[in-house]
Design an enzyme around this catalytic site. Structure first.
Site, PDB file in Angstrom:
ATOM      1  N   TYR A   1       0.801  -1.229   0.000  1.00 35.58           N
ATOM      2  CA  TYR A   1       0.000   0.000   0.000  1.00 35.58           C
ATOM      3  C   TYR A   1       0.835   1.282   0.000  1.00 35.58           C
ATOM      4  O   TYR A   1       0.713   2.100  -0.893  1.00 35.58           O
ATOM      5  CB  TYR A   1      -0.965  -0.004   1.203  1.00 35.58           C
ATOM      6  CG  TYR A   1      -1.864  -1.215   1.189  1.00 35.58           C
ATOM      7  CD1 TYR A   1      -2.808  -1.373   0.183  1.00 35.58           C
ATOM      8  CD2 TYR A   1      -1.749  -2.222   2.142  1.00 35.58           C
ATOM      9  CE1 TYR A   1      -3.625  -2.494   0.129  1.00 35.58           C
ATOM     10  CE2 TYR A   1      -2.562  -3.352   2.102  1.00 35.58           C
ATOM     11  CZ  TYR A   1      -3.493  -3.483   1.092  1.00 35.58           C
ATOM     12  OH  TYR A   1      -4.296  -4.594   1.030  1.00 35.58           O
TER      13      TYR A   1
ATOM     14  N   SER B   1     -11.595 -11.707  -5.109  1.00 31.04           N
ATOM     15  CA  SER B   1     -11.794 -11.676  -3.673  1.00 31.04           C
ATOM     16  C   SER B   1     -13.252 -11.958  -3.335  1.00 31.04           C
ATOM     17  O   SER B   1     -14.155 -11.440  -4.003  1.00 31.04           O
ATOM     18  CB  SER B   1     -11.418 -10.281  -3.157  1.00 31.04           C
ATOM     19  OG  SER B   1     -11.441 -10.279  -1.771  1.00 31.04           O
TER      20      SER B   1
ATOM     21  N   HIS C   1      -7.375   1.302   1.344  1.00 28.44           N
ATOM     22  CA  HIS C   1      -7.124  -0.086   1.724  1.00 28.44           C
ATOM     23  C   HIS C   1      -6.045  -0.286   2.798  1.00 28.44           C
ATOM     24  O   HIS C   1      -6.012  -1.337   3.460  1.00 28.44           O
ATOM     25  CB  HIS C   1      -6.722  -0.849   0.464  1.00 28.44           C
ATOM     26  CG  HIS C   1      -7.201  -2.256   0.404  1.00 28.44           C
ATOM     27  ND1 HIS C   1      -7.246  -3.071   1.513  1.00 28.44           N
ATOM     28  CD2 HIS C   1      -7.660  -3.003  -0.626  1.00 28.44           C
ATOM     29  CE1 HIS C   1      -7.708  -4.259   1.146  1.00 28.44           C
ATOM     30  NE2 HIS C   1      -7.974  -4.245  -0.140  1.00 28.44           N
TER      31      HIS C   1
ATOM     32  N   PRO D   1     -11.148  -0.094  -2.821  1.00 27.40           N
ATOM     33  CA  PRO D   1     -12.388  -0.696  -3.319  1.00 27.40           C
ATOM     34  C   PRO D   1     -13.602   0.217  -3.112  1.00 27.40           C
ATOM     35  O   PRO D   1     -13.619   1.082  -2.236  1.00 27.40           O
ATOM     36  CB  PRO D   1     -12.538  -1.959  -2.456  1.00 27.40           C
ATOM     37  CG  PRO D   1     -11.209  -2.177  -1.820  1.00 27.40           C
ATOM     38  CD  PRO D   1     -10.624  -0.799  -1.650  1.00 27.40           C
TER      39      PRO D   1
END
Ligand code: COA
Length: 638
Positions: free
Chosen positions: A119, A566, A355, A132
């Site tokens: 990240y 996912s 995230h 997301p």
């Protein structure tokens, strides 16, 4: 362009014996609903630490994982490199020992590295590439008044959830009978990502001496501080929140303001540079700090482009993932904020989250709570005691910043044009059918994805599925490599007219079991990707020449996830969505409900070989064909 090879992405399949630690595991289920203050720490301390898998095990499993995705000569070469790497007294052993020492001396040998690599060091824009979106079911309102009323209920719902976090009364979650790490719940409120010149950071104000008491609301790209607690410490009720939100909306009707928030859509290096010049100005610095410190952000959106009814869900997903571009709602955001709730005027609602601090499941658990709360919550329209006007956050926009805003708008529009995002509801069946056939629903869906991909491209590809490592203290994720030798045999046989149905069923059964085996291995800390990453990071820390296994073509292929997938399950009938992690790949997120499955499939329009709608259709066909096969072919009693 640098592409993310790690996040929501990295592992393999082998057929060793099932991991001893786990029975087949099940959905995260909250069990105990009470917690006394301080019990959080006791709970956390009681969790096991993440193990470092044995070196030989990872090496062997890595080679097995490569089988379906690399050429024979590549595999031969990598096998030689692996033999060299793991030979007694070799570099592999040295790195393994260092990693074991690190594991002994830290709460979690992986998590800090992971957050950095996946990240904070990642320099592509967070929008689309990392953060997301979450699409909630459409709510029944169609005007400003409805938008404000729903926003008030939603804010009250989040504050209700926050009370559980503050009092440490959040129910501990379990996976397959094992308690899970609850740390991520404590990271998602009052936190924000801060851009840096080479690396970003995350600040969390929840535990500061004066924890924030405000949220930020953004309307027509203008930001406001909304205090959400009364002077006696009680949260504002929905009537009070409605009044405050109305004040915000009526004082931000202008639609031609500079959308400073669009700067957060820039690639991280550019945003880091612009950020430093933006906050040189005192007013700007205070405004940015108010957003960063706020508990969360609520985006009261304007319109989105009109679409036909069958495209409503996909359009909502676009709104949640990136806002649609600068002419629509991309400027009505602060994408660095960990949690942004998004509410349109037409009943569309959902969220976007940064995230770095957390995975989808804790976010969805929070949202499940909020959705239930909004259903019960009433607005009485009783008169409320006058409250101070929410404070508008001002920005002094210099010509240089204005230029950066224009550049950010253009880049965001190009990115928005590039994203192909389709939300589909597969309504023929859900978890019920695989369960009837005594198969893991998640494994069934993943095998269907393999079949869909193979039918489109005639080959298997490196596939990533997120696996939770929350059974361990501060655990995040590892990778389930869904393309296995077993899945490859199944997909090759499926449309082969020379194969008998009984053989196909047998291969399907093996593919599903291989996937479930890999899942068990991953969630018990025995998968290969994070271990390989750890060995690589250790080599970097020790400033060693990078071992050839990490510069090898097979390793690059293994990390080039053409399918990044996912499962994010929820009680609410919603779906999460994210972008592909490579230019020629797909992002697939799904929520398997009992009798239907919500899918969000993404790809990039600039890639001629990919098409989100085609993959979505191929997945639907694969699921139906697999069911037909099972129904038409009697199986030996399992
Ligand atoms: N026969 C009958 N039923 C079965 C079965 C079988 N062979 N195997 C599983 N089931 C049932 C389970 O009991 C469970 O039942 P429930 O619906 O009553 O709870 C259900 O099927 C679902 O199990 P399964 O489909 O196997 O998946 P799972 O719930 O174990 O989830 C993962 C698998 C990989 C998704 C999960 O372990 C995980 O790691 N989740 C986190 C992912 C994540 O972090 N995502 C976000 C990234 S941002």
């Amino acid at each position: 362009m640098m592409w993310g090879i790690y996040s929501r992405t990295m592992v393999k399949v082998g057929m060793a014996k099932p991991c001893a630690l786990l029975k087949p595991c099940h959905l995260v289920k909250p069990v105990s609903a009470t917690r006394v203050p301080g019990r959080y720490l006791t709970h956390q301390k009681g969790l096991p630490t993440l193990p470092v898998p044995p070196l030989h095990q990872t090496c062997e499993r890595y080679l097995t994982a490569l089988e379906p995705i690399v050429e024979v000569d590549e595999l031969k070469h990598t096998t030689e490199l692996i033999e060299e790497f793991q030979k007694p007294g070799g570099v592999g052993e040295r790195l393994q020992k260092s990693l074991e020492r690190r594991a002994h001396n830290t709460d979690n040998w992986l998590s800090e590295w992971w957050v950095q690599v996946a990240y904070l060091d990642y320099r592509l824009p967070v929008v689309v590439h990392s953060s997301p979106g979450l699409v909630l079911p459409r709510v029944n309102f169609n005007d400003k008044q409805g938008q404000i009323r729903f926003a008030a209920k939603l804010i009250a719902g989040v504050l209700d959830f926050k009370t559980m976090i503050d009092n440490e009364t959040l129910p501990v979650e379990y996976l397959g009978g094992n308690p899970l790490c609850m740390n991520q719940y404590y990271q998602v409120l009052s936190s924000c990502r801060i851009p840096g010149l080479k690396r970003d950071s995350v600040v969390n104000h929840a535990k500061s001496s004066i924890p924030p008491k405000h949220i930020t609301v953004v309307h027509n790209s203008q930001f406001f501080v909304l205090d959400v607690y009364n002077s006696d410490g009680s949260p504002l009720d929905t009537d009070q929140l409605c009044v405050q939100l109305e004040k915000i909306c009526s004082s931000s009707k202008q639609t031609n303001m500079d959308p400073v928030g669009i700067l957060t859509t820039l690639d991280r290096d550019s945003w880091g540079k612009t950020y430093n010049s933006l906050i040189k100005d005192k007013t700007n610095k205070e405004s940015v700090s108010a957003i960063q410190r706020s508990i969360f952000t609520v985006c009261l959106d304007g319109q989105m482009p009109p679409v036909s009814d069958d495209m409503l869900r996909s359009c909502a997903a676009v709104q949640m993932l990136h806002g649609g571009g600068s002419q629509w709602n991309s400027g009505n955001r602060w994408f660095d904020k960990t949690l942004q709730f998004i509410i349109g005027e037409d009943g569309t609602c959902g969220a976007n989250y940064e995230h770095a601090p957390a995975e989808g499941p804790p976010i969805v658990a929070l949202i499940d709570h909020v959705v239930e709360y909004t259903k019960k919550s009433k607005i009485t329209e009783s008169p409320v005691k006058p409250l101070p006007m929410p404070q508008k956050l001002h920005f002094n926009v210099t010509p240089d910043i204005k230029k950066d805003i224009e550049e950010a708008k253009q880049k965001m529009n190009t990115l928005a044009q590039d994203v192909d995002l389709k939300v589909v509801v597969f309504d023929h069946f859900g978890k019920n059918v695989p369960k009837t056939h005594k198969m893991s629903p998640d494994a069934f869906i993943q095998v269907a994805l393999q079949l869909a991909y193979y039918r489109m491209y005639g080959q298997s590809c490196a596939t990533y599925e997120s696996a939770s490592l929350r059974m361990f203290r501060l655990g995040r994720t590892d990778t389930i490599r869904s393309a296995s030798t077993a899945s490859a045999s199944f997909v090759k046989a499926f449309d082969d007219p020379t194969k008998q149905n009984t053989e196909k069923v047998d291969l399907l059964d093996k593919a599903v079991k291989a996937h479930r085996w890999y899942t068990n291995m991953a969630i018990s800390g025995q998968a290969i990707d994070r271990h390989l990453l750890g060995l690589k990071m250790q080599a970097m820390e020790e400033k060693l020449t990078m071992p050839k296994v990490f510069t090898d073509n097979s390793y690059s292929k293994a990390l080039h996830y053409l399918l990044s997938t996912s499962q994010v399950p929820s009680k609410t009938d919603c779906v999460m969505c994210f972008g592909p992690v490579v230019p020629n790949g797909y992002g697939v997120c799904y929520n398997p409900m009992e009798s239907h499955i919500n899918f969000a499939v993404s790809s990039f329009n600039t890639c001629n070989e990919t098409n989100a709608a085609h993959l979505a259709q191929a997945v639907k066909d694969a699921l139906l064909d697999m069911r037909t096969l099972l129904e038409q072919t009697p199986r030996a009693k399992l």
